[in-house]
Design a protein around this motif. Structure first.
Motif, PDB file in Angstrom:
ATOM      1  N   ASP A  28       6.269  18.995  13.305  1.00 14.45           N
ATOM      2  CA  ASP A  28       4.882  19.348  13.013  1.00 14.45           C
ATOM      3  C   ASP A  28       4.437  18.635  11.743  1.00 14.45           C
ATOM      4  OD1 ASP A  28       6.210  20.694  11.017  1.00 14.45           O
ATOM      5  OD2 ASP A  28       5.730  22.703  11.765  1.00 14.45           O
ATOM      6  N   LEU A  29       3.231  18.916  11.287  1.00  8.70           N
ATOM      7  CA  LEU A  29       2.699  18.224  10.119  1.00  8.70           C
ATOM      8  C   LEU A  29       3.496  18.544   8.863  1.00  8.70           C
ATOM      9  CD1 LEU A  29      -1.132  18.577  10.776  1.00  8.70           C
ATOM     10  CD2 LEU A  29       0.244  16.498  10.918  1.00  8.70           C
ATOM     11  N   GLU A  30       3.954  19.781   8.754  1.00  8.75           N
ATOM     12  CA  GLU A  30       4.732  20.172   7.578  1.00  8.75           C
ATOM     13  C   GLU A  30       6.026  19.347   7.511  1.00  8.75           C
ATOM     14  OE1 GLU A  30       5.093  22.407   4.091  1.00  8.75           O
ATOM     15  OE2 GLU A  30       3.433  22.376   5.537  1.00  8.75           O
ATOM     16  N   ARG A  31       6.683  19.188   8.637  1.00  8.99           N
ATOM     17  CA  ARG A  31       7.929  18.405   8.654  1.00  8.99           C
ATOM     18  C   ARG A  31       7.632  16.930   8.453  1.00  8.99           C
ATOM     19  NH1 ARG A  31      12.546  18.505  13.507  1.00  8.99           N
ATOM     20  NH2 ARG A  31      14.086  17.184  12.411  1.00  8.99           N
ATOM     21  N   LEU A  32       6.518  16.486   9.011  1.00  3.67           N
ATOM     22  CA  LEU A  32       6.149  15.075   8.879  1.00  3.67           C
ATOM     23  C   LEU A  32       5.986  14.691   7.397  1.00  3.67           C
ATOM     24  CD1 LEU A  32       5.570  12.908  11.115  1.00  3.67           C
ATOM     25  CD2 LEU A  32       3.161  13.268  10.648  1.00  3.67           C
ATOM     26  N   THR A  38       0.850  -1.186   0.000  1.00  4.71           N
ATOM     27  CA  THR A  38       0.000   0.000   0.000  1.00  4.71           C
ATOM     28  C   THR A  38       0.886   1.237   0.000  1.00  4.71           C
ATOM     29  OG1 THR A  38      -1.866   1.074   1.128  1.00  4.71           O
ATOM     30  CG2 THR A  38      -0.131   0.163   2.511  1.00  4.71           C
ATOM     31  N   LEU A  39       0.369   2.357  -0.470  1.00  2.00           N
ATOM     32  CA  LEU A  39       1.135   3.596  -0.500  1.00  2.00           C
ATOM     33  C   LEU A  39       1.289   4.133   0.920  1.00  2.00           C
ATOM     34  CD1 LEU A  39      -0.651   5.367  -3.506  1.00  2.00           C
ATOM     35  CD2 LEU A  39       1.438   3.997  -3.585  1.00  2.00           C
ATOM     36  N   ASP A  40       2.485   4.613   1.267  1.00  2.00           N
ATOM     37  CA  ASP A  40       2.644   5.209   2.589  1.00  2.00           C
ATOM     38  C   ASP A  40       2.006   6.595   2.604  1.00  2.00           C
ATOM     39  OD1 ASP A  40       4.386   7.089   1.528  1.00  2.00           O
ATOM     40  OD2 ASP A  40       6.120   6.449   2.678  1.00  2.00           O
ATOM     41  N   PHE A  41       2.011   7.244   3.761  1.00  2.00           N
ATOM     42  CA  PHE A  41       1.210   8.461   3.919  1.00  2.00           C
ATOM     43  C   PHE A  41       1.662   9.589   3.010  1.00  2.00           C
ATOM     44  CE2 PHE A  41       4.691   9.021   6.847  1.00  2.00           C
ATOM     45  CZ  PHE A  41       4.911  10.373   6.943  1.00  2.00           C
ATOM     46  N   ARG A  42       2.954   9.689   2.730  1.00  2.00           N
ATOM     47  CA  ARG A  42       3.431  10.749   1.838  1.00  2.00           C
ATOM     48  C   ARG A  42       3.016  10.485   0.398  1.00  2.00           C
ATOM     49  NH1 ARG A  42       9.520  12.851   3.480  1.00  2.00           N
ATOM     50  NH2 ARG A  42       8.951  13.824   5.479  1.00  2.00           N
ATOM     51  N   LEU A  43       3.198   9.263  -0.042  1.00  2.00           N
ATOM     52  CA  LEU A  43       2.801   8.915  -1.404  1.00  2.00           C
ATOM     53  C   LEU A  43       1.293   9.008  -1.569  1.00  2.00           C
ATOM     54  CD1 LEU A  43       5.154   5.868  -1.988  1.00  2.00           C
ATOM     55  CD2 LEU A  43       5.289   8.098  -3.114  1.00  2.00           C
ATOM     56  N   ALA A  44       0.546   8.647  -0.527  1.00  2.00           N
ATOM     57  CA  ALA A  44      -0.913   8.735  -0.595  1.00  2.00           C
ATOM     58  C   ALA A  44      -1.359  10.176  -0.784  1.00  2.00           C
ATOM     59  CB  ALA A  44      -1.534   8.149   0.667  1.00  2.00           C
ATOM     60  N   ALA A  45      -0.717  11.108  -0.107  1.00  2.00           N
ATOM     61  CA  ALA A  45      -1.069  12.523  -0.276  1.00  2.00           C
ATOM     62  C   ALA A  45      -0.815  12.972  -1.716  1.00  2.00           C
ATOM     63  CB  ALA A  45      -0.269  13.379   0.701  1.00  2.00           C
ATOM     64  N   ASP A  46       0.304  12.536  -2.287  1.00  2.00           N
ATOM     65  CA  ASP A  46       0.596  12.872  -3.682  1.00  2.00           C
ATOM     66  C   ASP A  46      -0.427  12.230  -4.614  1.00  2.00           C
ATOM     67  OD1 ASP A  46       2.805  14.297  -2.875  1.00  2.00           O
ATOM     68  OD2 ASP A  46       4.224  12.667  -3.248  1.00  2.00           O
ATOM     69  N   PHE A  47      -0.793  10.995  -4.328  1.00  2.33           N
ATOM     70  CA  PHE A  47      -1.749  10.285  -5.172  1.00  2.33           C
ATOM     71  C   PHE A  47      -3.105  10.984  -5.165  1.00  2.33           C
ATOM     72  CE2 PHE A  47      -4.948   6.954  -5.869  1.00  2.33           C
ATOM     73  CZ  PHE A  47      -4.501   6.431  -7.077  1.00  2.33           C
ATOM     74  N   TRP A  48      -3.528  11.432  -4.001  1.00  9.30           N
ATOM     75  CA  TRP A  48      -4.813  12.132  -3.893  1.00  9.30           C
ATOM     76  C   TRP A  48      -4.718  13.583  -4.351  1.00  9.30           C
ATOM     77  CZ3 TRP A  48      -9.691  10.606  -1.886  1.00  9.30           C
ATOM     78  CH2 TRP A  48      -9.779   9.260  -1.505  1.00  9.30           C
ATOM     79  N   GLY A  49      -3.504  14.082  -4.497  1.00  6.40           N
ATOM     80  CA  GLY A  49      -3.340  15.476  -4.895  1.00  6.40           C
ATOM     81  C   GLY A  49      -3.655  16.450  -3.785  1.00  6.40           C
ATOM     82  N   HIS A  52      -3.862   6.825  14.669  1.00  8.12           N
ATOM     83  CA  HIS A  52      -3.274   6.830  13.323  1.00  8.12           C
ATOM     84  C   HIS A  52      -2.109   7.817  13.255  1.00  8.12           C
ATOM     85  CE1 HIS A  52      -3.313   6.012   9.022  1.00  8.12           C
ATOM     86  NE2 HIS A  52      -3.191   7.309   8.799  1.00  8.12           N
ATOM     87  N   PHE A  53      -2.271   8.963  13.881  1.00 11.06           N
ATOM     88  CA  PHE A  53      -1.193   9.949  13.912  1.00 11.06           C
ATOM     89  C   PHE A  53       0.040   9.365  14.608  1.00 11.06           C
ATOM     90  CE2 PHE A  53       0.759  13.722  16.073  1.00 11.06           C
ATOM     91  CZ  PHE A  53       1.276  14.306  14.930  1.00 11.06           C
ATOM     92  N   GLU A  54      -0.166   8.669  15.705  1.00 16.76           N
ATOM     93  CA  GLU A  54       0.960   8.040  16.402  1.00 16.76           C
ATOM     94  C   GLU A  54       1.671   7.040  15.489  1.00 16.76           C
ATOM     95  OE1 GLU A  54      -0.538   6.268  19.937  1.00 16.76           O
ATOM     96  OE2 GLU A  54      -1.314   8.156  20.760  1.00 16.76           O
ATOM     97  N   GLN A  55       0.897   6.239  14.760  1.00 16.33           N
ATOM     98  CA  GLN A  55       1.492   5.248  13.874  1.00 16.33           C
ATOM     99  C   GLN A  55       2.310   5.907  12.766  1.00 16.33           C
ATOM    100  OE1 GLN A  55       1.505   1.859  14.224  1.00 16.33           O
ATOM    101  NE2 GLN A  55       2.912   1.881  12.495  1.00 16.33           N
ATOM    102  N   LEU A  56       1.798   6.991  12.201  1.00 14.07           N
ATOM    103  CA  LEU A  56       2.526   7.669  11.131  1.00 14.07           C
ATOM    104  C   LEU A  56       3.769   8.382  11.667  1.00 14.07           C
ATOM    105  CD1 LEU A  56      -0.091   9.028   8.597  1.00 14.07           C
ATOM    106  CD2 LEU A  56       0.860   6.746   8.916  1.00 14.07           C
ATOM    107  N   MET A  94      -3.546  14.153   6.350  1.00 15.58           N
ATOM    108  CA  MET A  94      -3.532  13.244   7.492  1.00 15.58           C
ATOM    109  C   MET A  94      -4.942  12.757   7.814  1.00 15.58           C
ATOM    110  SD  MET A  94      -1.624  11.726   9.804  1.00 15.58           S
ATOM    111  CE  MET A  94      -0.091  12.654   9.791  1.00 15.58           C
ATOM    112  N   LEU A  95      -5.911  13.644   7.768  1.00 14.04           N
ATOM    113  CA  LEU A  95      -7.292  13.265   8.060  1.00 14.04           C
ATOM    114  C   LEU A  95      -7.803  12.240   7.053  1.00 14.04           C
ATOM    115  CD1 LEU A  95      -8.716  16.800   8.948  1.00 14.04           C
ATOM    116  CD2 LEU A  95      -8.600  14.846  10.509  1.00 14.04           C
TER     117      LEU A  95
END
Length: 485
Positions: free
Chosen positions: A477-481, A172-183, A355-359, A191-192
């Protein structure tokens, strides 16, 4: 195609191998990850044979296979196989009319093997020395989403063990790739969304028809449009994921285990207490859910004999924590909005918070730089630290380990993650106290353990000032994450 360069290159290497013998490749992965898309693409690119199996009897599957093979060869009369022995032999001779290798893809192979358990043994014989001499350079790719079955296909004493030249898992795509995939460029919105649908590609295209939340204010309406809407496939997706696994028979127990974990019961004892069963009764169910990839067992960073169970697919967590308890209301038209409004506390505590803790652990494991952690990490886990003086225990959301110059394992960093709380100096003091407890125990080498503060809401000015002059305190923070290391 999105971010499948590695998988595609491995498939290309496999199907273009110029040797004269037949070869076997196995492709697996959780459902909806794009395996069929990849394999259909490689079959088309090489003018190969692609067969998508369905759940059917042996006779019906043989008829379907004979029709598909005849169509591939341009024959007007379908093959009429009476047994898979004939079908396998014909498959291995498909390449004899070609000058080079031939790609043959059998998708959803577990359906065929379920109806015909001898099929792996027949393939083993066809891929053996005699079969390789008599057949042609077929590049056979078996694919399936039943992870327990596919995992056992090449293991232990399985017939096909030692026969495969390719064993590819499509992740599965990780959280960074998922954000790119969803645009999605807003990290908080990304994150939400990720906390609900994770990184499964199909959820961003086929299941939502490309519906992406426009902004943070549109996240709630997006949930109502796509997740809590009985007319959309994601509404029942969690139930179907469980029903599609062939090894899950006592479904009531598996539903109960997943519900217990989603409600925050991560230990075996906690799950047993939630279900009002003995912990010894859960061994088989937990093992099967692990084998299917629905849950994972993560060891405690500071107690080797303890472990925590976590759900791997966010849509399952969302369903069992928020939807399943409200199912009667959700099935009635017009009730979804009120359910969503009263479920906000549950969403924050049971879904987005964990979920935030896991990421944060994922970021620490794969994205955090050695400068951030004070060394190269070897493993990242969560854990609990006992405080005997206070007769309490402290949860550590992130514990990053590495090795010192002598090769001894050392605790590089510990961290705390707060999704909706502005973190201040008090959080650092808590981490310092936990670090002191770890050092006092002496069981973990922790000479220069750094402190990581993860927050989705930001940090106080005094903590920013302290961290600016102390590299042992790292604020994420979220930006760095999403973009930093």
């Amino acid at each position: 195609m999105f971010d499948r360069d590695f998988e595609w290159s491995e498939l290309v290497r496999f199907v273009t191998y110029p040797g004269p013998e037949a070869t076997l490749g196995v492709v697996s992965g959780r459902r909806r990850q794009g395996k069929t898309f990849l394999l259909d693409g490689i079959a088309r690119a090489t003018d190969g044979f692609f067969f998508a199996a369905s759940e059917a009897t042996e006779a019906e599957s043989l008829r379907q296979y004979g029709v598909a093979m005849a169509r591939f060869e341009g024959r007007t009369v379908p093959y009429r196989f009476t047994h898979w022995d004939e079908a396998v032999e014909a498959t291995m001779h498909l390449a004899t009319a070609r000058t080079g290798p031939l790609t043959v893809v059998i998708d959803e192979f577990p359906f065929l093997a379920k109806a015909s358990p001898e099929l792996p043994s027949l393939l083993q014989r066809a891929l053996g020395p005699q079969g390789r001499r008599e057949g042609g350079p077929v590049r056979l790719l078996l694919c399936g989403s039943a992870l327990s079955f596919m995992g056992n296909l090449l293991s232990g004493t399985a017939p096909l063990r030692g026969r495969a030249s390719l064993e590819l898992i499509v992740p599965t795509l990780d959280f960074r790739l998922a954000a790119d995939f969803w645009g999605i460029t807003d990290p908080r919105l990304a994150m939400l969304v990720n906390s609900v649908v994770g990184g499964t590609p199909a959820y961003g295209r086929e299941f939502t028809l490309g519906d992406v939340p426009a902004d943070l204010d549109d996240f709630g309406p997006w949930i109502l449009r796509n997740i809590l809407n009985p007319g959309r496939p994601l509404f029942r997706e969690a139930r179907f994921l469980l029903a599609e696994e062939p090894d899950l028979r006592d479904t009531a127990l598996y539903h109960g285990v997943l519900a217990a974990i989603a409600q925050g019961n991560h230990t075996r004892g906690g799950i047993a207490s939630f279900l009002e069963r003995k912990s010894t009764d859960l061994g088989h169910a937990l093992t099967v859910l692990e084998d299917t990839g629905m849950i994972s067992r993560e060891p405690d960073a500071f107690h080797g004999k303890r472990s925590a169970y976590r759900i791997n697919e966010p849509i399952l967590t969302f369903y069992y924590a928020l939807m399943r308890p409200e199912w009667s209301d959700l099935e009635r038209p017009g009730q979804a909005e009120s359910v969503w409004q009263r479920s906000h506390p549950t969403f924050r505590s049971k879904v987005i918070g964990p979920h935030f803790e896991q990421l944060c652990r994922t970021w620490t494991r794969w994205y955090a730089s050695p400068d951030t952690l004070g060394g190269q990490r070897t493993r990242v886990e969560s854990g609990t630290v006992a405080d005997t003086a206070a007769r309490a225990s402290h949860e550590v959301d992130v514990a990053a380990f590495g090795r010192d110059e002598d090769g001894r394992e050392t605790l590089l960093a510990i961290g705390e993650a707060k999704w909706n709380e502005t973190m201040g100096f008090g959080h650092v003091q808590r981490l310092e106290h936990i670090r002191d407890l770890i050092r006092a125990r002496g069981t973990v080498n922790a000479p220069a353990t750094r402190l990581l503060c993860f927050s989705g809401a930001g940090f106080t000015d005094d903590l920013h000032a302290r961290a600016a002059h102390d590299p042992n305190i790292q604020l994420v923070d979220l930006e760095r994450l999403y973009k930093g290391a």
